[in-house]
Design an enzyme around this catalytic site. Structure first.
Site, PDB file in Angstrom:
ATOM      1  N   LYS A 118     -37.132 -28.603 -38.267  1.00  0.00           N
ATOM      2  CA  LYS A 118     -38.379 -28.441 -39.015  1.00  0.00           C
ATOM      3  C   LYS A 118     -38.112 -27.953 -40.446  1.00  0.00           C
ATOM      4  O   LYS A 118     -38.878 -28.268 -41.366  1.00  0.00           O
ATOM      5  CB  LYS A 118     -39.315 -27.483 -38.270  1.00  0.00           C
ATOM      6  CG  LYS A 118     -39.881 -28.081 -36.986  1.00  0.00           C
ATOM      7  CD  LYS A 118     -40.662 -29.370 -37.249  1.00  0.00           C
ATOM      8  CE  LYS A 118     -41.290 -29.952 -36.010  1.00  0.00           C
ATOM      9  NZ  LYS A 118     -42.050 -31.190 -36.271  1.00  0.00           N
ATOM     10  N   TYR A 131     -34.322 -26.590 -33.057  1.00  0.00           N
ATOM     11  CA  TYR A 131     -35.674 -27.025 -33.420  1.00  0.00           C
ATOM     12  C   TYR A 131     -36.051 -26.470 -34.793  1.00  0.00           C
ATOM     13  O   TYR A 131     -36.605 -27.190 -35.635  1.00  0.00           O
ATOM     14  CB  TYR A 131     -36.666 -26.546 -32.362  1.00  0.00           C
ATOM     15  CG  TYR A 131     -38.105 -26.864 -32.677  1.00  0.00           C
ATOM     16  CD1 TYR A 131     -38.608 -28.148 -32.511  1.00  0.00           C
ATOM     17  CD2 TYR A 131     -38.970 -25.868 -33.148  1.00  0.00           C
ATOM     18  CE1 TYR A 131     -39.937 -28.448 -32.800  1.00  0.00           C
ATOM     19  CE2 TYR A 131     -40.293 -26.148 -33.433  1.00  0.00           C
ATOM     20  CZ  TYR A 131     -40.766 -27.435 -33.260  1.00  0.00           C
ATOM     21  OH  TYR A 131     -42.086 -27.733 -33.562  1.00  0.00           O
TER      22      TYR A 131
END
Length: 241
Positions: free
Chosen positions: A139, A135
């Site tokens: 990002k 994750y």
């Protein structure tokens, strides 16, 4: 009155942002992953200008979404809010915003939802790593994309937002940050005429500029990411339309 599109607006921060913008009498176009979520969203936001459907993990559906959006004319702002914390992280969190940015007529303002966790992310070595990214990596890559888009779209205000760790379905009910502040910065960047909001290539937390990962301005990384996205999607991101 601004015309605004928000991805991932069937729940969480996207839904809260849509409700707040509708309360301010803006024209808001919202997005759901499938027919059932769209039906629920229609019931919850009867004043929305349109509810559009696309699975952001599906490249063809993302391309079709862009075509549908272009049929409504130019938008004042687009908020790339949708995101997932597991599963097809690259396609949803990075590639879908890339395709939509490339294919939709360039708006006045672009807002990408990043995360403080991007500071723990890193660049892909090659396309083979895509299924294994974290994750944080996704990002980082999204924030890298934001900085690149800010450079090639000089007439558009292009920024990233860390909404904080807020109590949404993704964040969990024990998340410590303020839910309202989690979406207010997106609204501010999308609509405010304050000089502080009319900037580009910046990273915000609670309407304040913050320092992002030092490598998000790395032009070699940016070119590599753009090449990977182009190869995976067949879509070229060029100068503003």
């Amino acid at each position: 009155m601004a015309k605004i599109f928000i991805t991932g607006s069937s729940d969480g921060l996207g839904l809260l942002a849509a409700k707040a913008l509708l309360a301010q009498d803006h024209k808001v176009f919202v997005h759901a992953k499938n027919e059932q979520r769209a039906k629920d969203l229609n019931a919850e936001l009867p004043n929305a200008s349109a509810v559009l459907i696309a699975d952001l993990a599906n490249i063809d559906e993302v391309k079709q979404l862009a075509k549908e959006l272009n049929s409504f004319g130019r938008f004042n702002a687009i908020i790339h809010n949708a995101g997932i914390s597991s599963g097809e992280l690259f396609d949803v969190n990075v590639l879908a915003p890339y395709i939509l940015t490339a294919e939709i007529e360039t708006p006045n303002r672009l807002i990408y939802l990043s995360s403080s966790m991007h500071k723990g992310g890193s660049m892909l070595k090659n396309e083979a790593e895509i299924p294994n990214i974290s994750y944080s990596d996704s990002k980082f890559l999204l924030t890298l994309l934001m900085d690149y888009v800010a450079k090639i779209y000089p007439k558009t205000y292009v920024n990233a937002v860390d909404p904080g760790w807020v109590p949404t379905k993704m964040g969990g009910q024990s998340a410590p940050d303020d839910l309202q502040k989690g979406y207010e910065t997106q609204l501010w960047l999308a609509t405010s005429e304050e000089d502080a909001a009319k900037v580009s290539g910046k990273y915000f937390f609670h309407q304040q500029q913050q320092k992002p990962h030092s490598e998000i301005t790395n032009t070699d990384f940016q070119q590599k990411l753009i090449t990977i996205c182009k190869n995976r999607s067949g879509v070229e991101l060029s100068k503003a339309k």
